[in-house]
Design an enzyme around this catalytic site. Structure first.
Site, PDB file in Angstrom:
ATOM      1  CB  SER A 192      35.750 -48.220 -10.413  1.00 19.61           C
ATOM      2  OG  SER A 192      34.682 -47.822 -11.100  1.00 19.61           O
ATOM      3  CG  HIS A 214      35.425 -52.508 -11.602  1.00 18.77           C
ATOM      4  ND1 HIS A 214      34.864 -53.730 -11.402  1.00 18.77           N
ATOM      5  CD2 HIS A 214      34.318 -51.857 -11.354  1.00 18.77           C
ATOM      6  CE1 HIS A 214      33.590 -53.770 -10.913  1.00 18.77           C
ATOM      7  NE2 HIS A 214      33.134 -52.460 -11.168  1.00 18.77           N
ATOM      8  CG  ASP A 243      31.614 -49.475 -12.382  1.00 15.63           C
ATOM      9  OD1 ASP A 243      31.330 -50.662 -12.344  1.00 15.63           O
ATOM     10  OD2 ASP A 243      32.376 -48.721 -11.953  1.00 15.63           O
ATOM     11  CG  MET A 301      26.522 -47.837 -15.116  1.00 17.83           C
ATOM     12  SD  MET A 301      26.503 -46.798 -13.875  1.00 17.83           S
ATOM     13  CE  MET A 301      27.791 -47.243 -12.597  1.00 17.83           C
ATOM     14  CG  HIS A 352      29.950 -54.165 -12.600  1.00 13.02           C
ATOM     15  ND1 HIS A 352      29.985 -53.275 -11.459  1.00 13.02           N
ATOM     16  CD2 HIS A 352      28.682 -54.952 -12.406  1.00 13.02           C
ATOM     17  CE1 HIS A 352      28.670 -53.643 -10.587  1.00 13.02           C
ATOM     18  NE2 HIS A 352      27.965 -54.401 -11.304  1.00 13.02           N
ATOM     19  CG  MET A 375      25.664 -52.232 -12.985  1.00 16.90           C
ATOM     20  SD  MET A 375      26.681 -51.029 -12.287  1.00 16.90           S
ATOM     21  CE  MET A 375      28.199 -51.035 -13.325  1.00 16.90           C
ATOM     22  CG  MET A 419      26.621 -54.442  -6.750  1.00 16.26           C
ATOM     23  SD  MET A 419      27.478 -53.318  -7.753  1.00 16.26           S
ATOM     24  CE  MET A 419      27.531 -51.528  -6.951  1.00 16.26           C
ATOM     25  CG  ASP A 439      31.756 -52.248  -7.649  1.00 10.70           C
ATOM     26  OD1 ASP A 439      32.258 -51.014  -7.023  1.00 10.70           O
ATOM     27  OD2 ASP A 439      31.314 -52.663  -8.531  1.00 10.70           O
TER      28      ASP A 439
HETATM   29  C1  DX5 Z   1      28.354 -48.356  -8.827  1.00 10.06           C
HETATM   30  C2  DX5 Z   1      29.779 -49.281  -9.452  1.00 10.06           C
HETATM   31  C3  DX5 Z   1      31.120 -48.814  -8.732  1.00 10.06           C
HETATM   32  C4  DX5 Z   1      31.463 -47.791  -7.817  1.00 10.06           C
HETATM   33  C5  DX5 Z   1      33.011 -47.925  -7.454  1.00 10.06           C
HETATM   34  O1  DX5 Z   1      27.392 -48.754  -9.574  1.00 10.06           O
HETATM   35  O2  DX5 Z   1      29.611 -50.451  -9.783  1.00 10.06           O
HETATM   36  O3  DX5 Z   1      32.210 -49.740  -9.503  1.00 10.06           O
HETATM   37  O4  DX5 Z   1      30.880 -46.539  -8.434  1.00 10.06           O
HETATM   38  O5  DX5 Z   1      32.962 -46.386  -7.078  1.00 10.06           O
HETATM   39  P1  DX5 Z   1      33.287 -45.922  -5.555  1.00 10.06           P
HETATM   40  O6  DX5 Z   1      34.393 -46.793  -4.985  1.00 10.06           O
HETATM   41  O7  DX5 Z   1      33.567 -44.552  -5.359  1.00 10.06           O
HETATM   42  O8  DX5 Z   1      32.227 -46.286  -4.837  1.00 10.06           O
HETATM   43 ZN    ZN Z   2      31.206 -51.908 -10.592  1.00 10.65          ZN
END
Ligand code: DX5
Ligand code: ZN
Length: 220
Positions: A10, A35, A37, A39, A68, A70, A139, A177
């Protein structure tokens, strides 16, 4: 032996001031997927990056961009993420009025479809769609931030989903994840995960030795 395990680092734990270089380093270090993320400060209490940045990062690697989302509402942004170069687009069923329509929309852009379940989200939200999707992301922390603690209470759900995938002989990546580290990755794999997402473990352990951390996770 887990040679079929894919590692999806990530970039949430990367240095956002040099994301391009960080992705090149992950590519060289043996990452399978990247990956990303996304948000929005609404569906989750944090804001990260959008399609314009993904588009700028796309040329630096040929690796699969495992995006991903969110964000809520999600449908109106699918086109932008698809055109920016996402390969897998994963969304949360709570972020759309119709999971079926969101799946259709992602497929319209010829992208792989992922659905994510938060720790408290039930299999019932997705069980009708197993035949139509490419990836299920479980998750193991509440979405929003890197560096949280792994929640073992999601393991029964992971096992149950793995069972369904096996019984129905489906080709679905089962991704875990959140809070994955060298100690719990084997448990996640034994429960059925074949894709491990990791932010802090890959970027922070062993002085940030990406190659070592990726191969340690893979060989656990
Ligand atoms: C959280 C994310 C992640 C996550 C990964 O909302 O989807 O992908 O933070 O980070 P670690 O491995 O540090 O939990
Ligand atoms: Zn993620």
């Amino acid at each position: 032996m887990s040679s079929n395990i894919k590692i999806s680092p990530s970039i949430l734990s990367a240095d956002f001031g040099k994301l391009g270089e960080e992705i090149v380093s992950l590519d060289k270090a043996g990452a399978d997927y990247i990956h990303v993320d996304v948000m929005d400060g609404h569906f989750v209490p944090n804001i990260t990056i959008g399609p314009e940045i993904i588009k700028k990062l796309r040329p630096v690697t040929n690796k699969t961009f495992d995006v991903h989302l969110m964000i809520k509402p999600v449908d109106k942004y699918i086109k932008d993420f698809a055109e920016a170069g996402a390969d897998i687009i994963t969304f949360h069923p709570e972020a759309t009025p119709s999971t079926k329509e969101t799946i259709k929309l992602i497929k319209k852009f010829n992208k792989k479809v992922g659905i994510s379940l938060k720790p408290k989200s039930d299999i019932g939200l997705i069980d009708k769609y197993f035949d139509e999707i490419d990836l299920i992301l479980i998750m193991s922390v509440e979405p929003g931030f890197a560096g949280q603690k792994f929640m073992p209470q999601v393991l029964p759900k992971l096992k149950k989903i793995k069972e369904i995938i096996t019984n129905r002989n489906l080709e679905i990546d089962l991704e875990i994840d959140g809070g994955i580290n060298f100690e719990n990755c084997k448990t996640a794999i034994d429960a059925g995960a074949n894709v491990l997402v990791s932010g802090s473990t890959i970027f922070k352990k062993n002085n940030g030795d990406l190659k070592k951390n990726i191969s340690l996770l893979r060989s656990s």
